[in-house]
Design a protein around this motif. Sequence first.
Motif, PDB file in Angstrom:
ATOM      1  N   CYS A 278       0.848  -1.191   0.000  1.00 21.78           N
ATOM      2  CA  CYS A 278       0.000   0.000   0.000  1.00 21.78           C
ATOM      3  C   CYS A 278       0.883   1.240   0.000  1.00 21.78           C
ATOM      4  O   CYS A 278       1.915   1.277   0.662  1.00 21.78           O
TER       5      CYS A 278
ATOM      6  N   GLY B 286      -5.178  -0.391  -1.402  1.00 26.72           N
ATOM      7  CA  GLY B 286      -5.651  -1.675  -0.887  1.00 26.72           C
ATOM      8  C   GLY B 286      -5.135  -2.810  -1.746  1.00 26.72           C
ATOM      9  O   GLY B 286      -4.927  -2.657  -2.947  1.00 26.72           O
TER      10      GLY B 286
ATOM     11  N   ARG C 231      -5.981  -2.655   3.680  1.00 25.29           N
ATOM     12  CA  ARG C 231      -6.228  -1.286   3.214  1.00 25.29           C
ATOM     13  C   ARG C 231      -5.199  -0.379   3.863  1.00 25.29           C
ATOM     14  O   ARG C 231      -4.788  -0.594   4.993  1.00 25.29           O
TER      15      ARG C 231
END
Length: 175
Positions: A33, A81, A173
């Motif tokens: 991420c 994500g 996420r």
Amino acid sequence: MRTARVPVTVAAVTLMDVLVDFASTGRIGPLHCGMPLTEAENLLGPGRPHPAILMKGPDIDGYPYSWDGLQLVVTRRAVSGIWINLWQGPTAKLPSVVLPESESFEATVDREDLVMALDTAGCEHHVNDNLTFGRQSSILTRATDVCAVFSLPRRDNPVSHRDRHYLDVMHKRAA
């Protein structure tokens, strides 16, 4: 003086190895991420954008690009994500950056097997009460907030233990 070459044996990476590493680090190999989508596409090749991206353009946020069973959700053109989608019973595919030397693999992962592998690796986790209800259950890793969601098999899923929960998706996420 010549030295003898010693053959190096590299153990094959399994799907379980990828899942445990993802749960432990929050990364899938070089994917993480916060990385720019362009960097991810340099590693994976062009992804298949969600239809909303095709309709509204690449600056729309919160929609995934897909590479078979791998999805990267994109916000402001950066990965926000990471999702590994699995299906009980049939084989699935992941890009070679994620699961090297594997065109396709058995996608059925039993909850008990994943929990045991996480425990063996020292990856602390707890029940995710928000996603544990009805025919599904979920765990969340403590250090990385990677979520794994499991469910009981549907009638058409060819699994050997109909009363066990199997992995459907594992995702993270960005904070």
